[in-house]
Design a protein around this motif. Structure first.
Motif, PDB file in Angstrom:
ATOM      1  N   ARG A  58       4.638   7.158   1.146  1.00 43.30           N
ATOM      2  CA  ARG A  58       5.282   6.067   1.863  1.00 43.30           C
ATOM      3  C   ARG A  58       4.471   4.801   1.732  1.00 43.30           C
ATOM      4  NH1 ARG A  58       6.384   8.120   7.815  1.00 43.30           N
ATOM      5  NH2 ARG A  58       4.386   9.146   7.499  1.00 43.30           N
ATOM      6  N   ARG A  59       5.159   3.676   1.722  1.00 47.69           N
ATOM      7  CA  ARG A  59       4.485   2.392   1.661  1.00 47.69           C
ATOM      8  C   ARG A  59       3.963   2.013   3.032  1.00 47.69           C
ATOM      9  NH1 ARG A  59       8.882  -0.496  -2.322  1.00 47.69           N
ATOM     10  NH2 ARG A  59       8.085   0.432  -4.248  1.00 47.69           N
ATOM     11  N   GLY A  60       3.072   1.039   3.026  1.00 49.77           N
ATOM     12  CA  GLY A  60       2.419   0.642   4.263  1.00 49.77           C
ATOM     13  C   GLY A  60       3.387   0.251   5.355  1.00 49.77           C
ATOM     14  N   SER A  61       4.494  -0.432   4.991  1.00 50.70           N
ATOM     15  CA  SER A  61       5.450  -0.880   6.005  1.00 50.70           C
ATOM     16  C   SER A  61       6.235   0.263   6.609  1.00 50.70           C
ATOM     17  CB  SER A  61       6.413  -1.904   5.380  1.00 50.70           C
ATOM     18  OG  SER A  61       7.082  -1.329   4.266  1.00 50.70           O
ATOM     19  N   GLU A 102       5.423  -3.002  -8.297  1.00 49.25           N
ATOM     20  CA  GLU A 102       6.679  -3.735  -8.095  1.00 49.25           C
ATOM     21  C   GLU A 102       6.516  -4.822  -7.038  1.00 49.25           C
ATOM     22  OE1 GLU A 102      11.329  -2.878  -6.746  1.00 49.25           O
ATOM     23  OE2 GLU A 102       9.843  -1.268  -6.735  1.00 49.25           O
ATOM     24  N   ILE A 103       5.872  -4.477  -5.922  1.00 50.11           N
ATOM     25  CA  ILE A 103       5.703  -5.456  -4.848  1.00 50.11           C
ATOM     26  C   ILE A 103       4.662  -6.504  -5.228  1.00 50.11           C
ATOM     27  CG2 ILE A 103       4.881  -5.740  -2.475  1.00 50.11           C
ATOM     28  CD1 ILE A 103       6.260  -3.160  -1.769  1.00 50.11           C
ATOM     29  N   THR A 114       0.827  -1.207   0.000  1.00 49.01           N
ATOM     30  CA  THR A 114       0.000   0.000   0.000  1.00 49.01           C
ATOM     31  C   THR A 114       0.857   1.251   0.000  1.00 49.01           C
ATOM     32  OG1 THR A 114      -1.815  -1.091   1.150  1.00 49.01           O
ATOM     33  CG2 THR A 114      -1.758   1.308   1.252  1.00 49.01           C
ATOM     34  N   VAL A 115       0.531   2.176  -0.892  1.00 45.61           N
ATOM     35  CA  VAL A 115       1.197   3.465  -0.992  1.00 45.61           C
ATOM     36  C   VAL A 115       0.146   4.540  -0.765  1.00 45.61           C
ATOM     37  CG1 VAL A 115       2.534   5.025  -2.455  1.00 45.61           C
ATOM     38  CG2 VAL A 115       2.833   2.543  -2.650  1.00 45.61           C
ATOM     39  N   GLY A 116       0.365   5.407   0.244  1.00 39.12           N
ATOM     40  CA  GLY A 116      -0.593   6.461   0.548  1.00 39.12           C
ATOM     41  C   GLY A 116      -0.216   7.763  -0.110  1.00 39.12           C
ATOM     42  N   LEU A 135      -3.367  -6.025 -15.134  1.00 41.71           N
ATOM     43  CA  LEU A 135      -2.708  -4.717 -15.123  1.00 41.71           C
ATOM     44  C   LEU A 135      -1.341  -4.811 -14.448  1.00 41.71           C
ATOM     45  CD1 LEU A 135      -5.697  -2.387 -14.116  1.00 41.71           C
ATOM     46  CD2 LEU A 135      -4.728  -2.727 -16.410  1.00 41.71           C
ATOM     47  N   VAL A 136      -1.194  -5.818 -13.597  1.00 39.56           N
ATOM     48  CA  VAL A 136       0.082  -6.044 -12.918  1.00 39.56           C
ATOM     49  C   VAL A 136       0.925  -7.073 -13.659  1.00 39.56           C
ATOM     50  CG1 VAL A 136       1.162  -6.851 -10.777  1.00 39.56           C
ATOM     51  CG2 VAL A 136      -0.946  -5.505 -10.680  1.00 39.56           C
ATOM     52  N   SER A 137       0.315  -8.214 -13.985  1.00 42.45           N
ATOM     53  CA  SER A 137       1.081  -9.373 -14.455  1.00 42.45           C
ATOM     54  C   SER A 137       1.224  -9.454 -15.969  1.00 42.45           C
ATOM     55  CB  SER A 137       0.410 -10.657 -13.959  1.00 42.45           C
ATOM     56  OG  SER A 137      -0.912 -10.764 -14.490  1.00 42.45           O
TER      57      SER A 137
END
Length: 356
Positions: free
Chosen positions: A250-253, A278-279, A244-246, A315-317
């Motif tokens: 920043r990403r969720g982690s 990417e993730i 998750t990107v807000g 859309l990702v793969s």
């Protein structure tokens, strides 16, 4: 408790009591509970056992007012509950809508009524092993996915189902052992309902063809799939948090615990949380699709069809420059579309005449 009936130690009574006792022990011991009572054998048996095993029991009889004489049926069930030792028994009349059909609308109204009166108490429901088997079989036949054939959980706060290891024949026998006459809902014999035909035709045929034990096997399957599902849910939550990107970039982690970005509601919705391509791309396909579904659900977007989920996953793969994928929600002028942009998946509100 008031005037608790002494229960005979018959096999049926002991089986039902064991189910309630084990459920109560797993929740930390006796506690005040609400029991959803229809007046049928399953819920009457649950009331009788809960009075002995759970603590103070309040029976709530929901009168759906869909049949002539439903008020009298509800009042009789409440009277039976008080005779069994409930500290209180209340009839709650509801209005049943039509969304999704009468059966689904009645279920929504019933659960809402129970929720409205329970306070902080758990609500016990009289679903049995037979109900579980029917649920799994219907979900399997409809191809509804792994979650639907996990069946019903013994505890899904605030709903408790202590009788999932108890057969319907045992609840009926308990009523006979106590001299209680349960109400027979005519809907339970109406072949217009799919579940009734599964109960009276399909499962008996499977039992005959496969040599018995089908209901138990289906219930075991639900238990196994639920255990697997819990592991997958944990892995999904980890991947969702990492990807998750807000709006802060920043990403969720990297963000404080308990935050997943803001959720917008206007056109553009640029402040909705996005997912890092990417993730996501490094995850196993099944886990990636679960994560995308969870991400959408977290934004209030449900009912995603498998075909749409597959298209979003591509859309990702399998990115070939394709346009976004429309999902449920939006407004009269705008619809919600999942798009790929700047290395992320994002939900955007686009004008309907421009959405792809």
């Amino acid at each position: 408790m008031t005037g608790q009936v002494r229960l005979p130690e018959t096999p049926a009574v002991l089986a039902v009591r064991r189910g309630v006792r084990e459920w109560v022990a797993a929740r930390g011991g006796p506690m005040p509970v609400v029991v959803g009572l229809s007046g049928g054998a399953d819920s009457l048996a649950l009331v009788a056992a809960a009075v002995v095993e759970a603590g103070d029991v309040t029976a709530i009889v929901v009168d759906h007012r869909l049949q002539d004489g439903s008020g009298e049926v509800a009042a009789r069930a409440a009277e039976q509950a008080r005779a069994l030792g409930c500290v209180a028994a209340e009839v709650v009349a509801v209005e049943v809508g039509r969304d999704g059909g009468v059966e689904a609308a009645a279920r929504v109204a019933r659960y809402a009524a129970l929720e409205s009166v329970r306070g902080e108490r758990p609500v016990l429901l009289g679903h049995t092993l037979d109900d579980q088997a029917e649920t799994v079989l219907i979900g399997l036949a409809r191809g509804s996915g792994g979650r639907s054939i996990q069946g019903m959980a013994a505890w899904n706060e605030p709903w408790g189902r202590p009788l999932l290891a108890v057969r319907r024949a045992q609840t009926r026998q308990l009523c006979a052992d106590l001299g209680i006459e349960p109400w027979e809902d005519p809907h339970n014999l109406d072949p217009a309902y799919t579940r009734v035909r599964v109960r009276t035709e399909v499962l008996p045929l499977l039992e005959d063809v496969l040599g018995g034990g089908v209901a138990q096997a289906l219930a075991r399957t639900a238990d196994q799939l639920r255990a697997d599902g819990e592991v997958l849910d944990a892995l999904t939550a980890d991947l969702l948090r990492a990807a998750t990107v807000g709006v802060d970039g920043r990403r969720g982690s990297d963000r404080p615990a308990g935050t997943t970005g803001n959720r917008g509601s206007g056109p553009g919705d640029s402040d909705r949380p996005a997912l890092s391509i990417e993730i996501l791309a490094t995850a196993a396909p099944a886990l990636r699709r679960r994560t995308i579904r969870a991400w959408l659900a977290d934004q209030g977007i449900g009912g995603v069809l498998n075909a749409h989920l597959q298209a979003i996953d591509e859309l990702v793969s399998n990115w070939r420059g394709q346009g976004g994928v429309a999902v449920a929600g939006g407004s009269r002028d705008h619809r919600l579309v999942v798009t790929r942009a700047h290395g992320t998946l994002t939900v955007r509100a686009q004008p309907r005449n421009d959405a792809t």
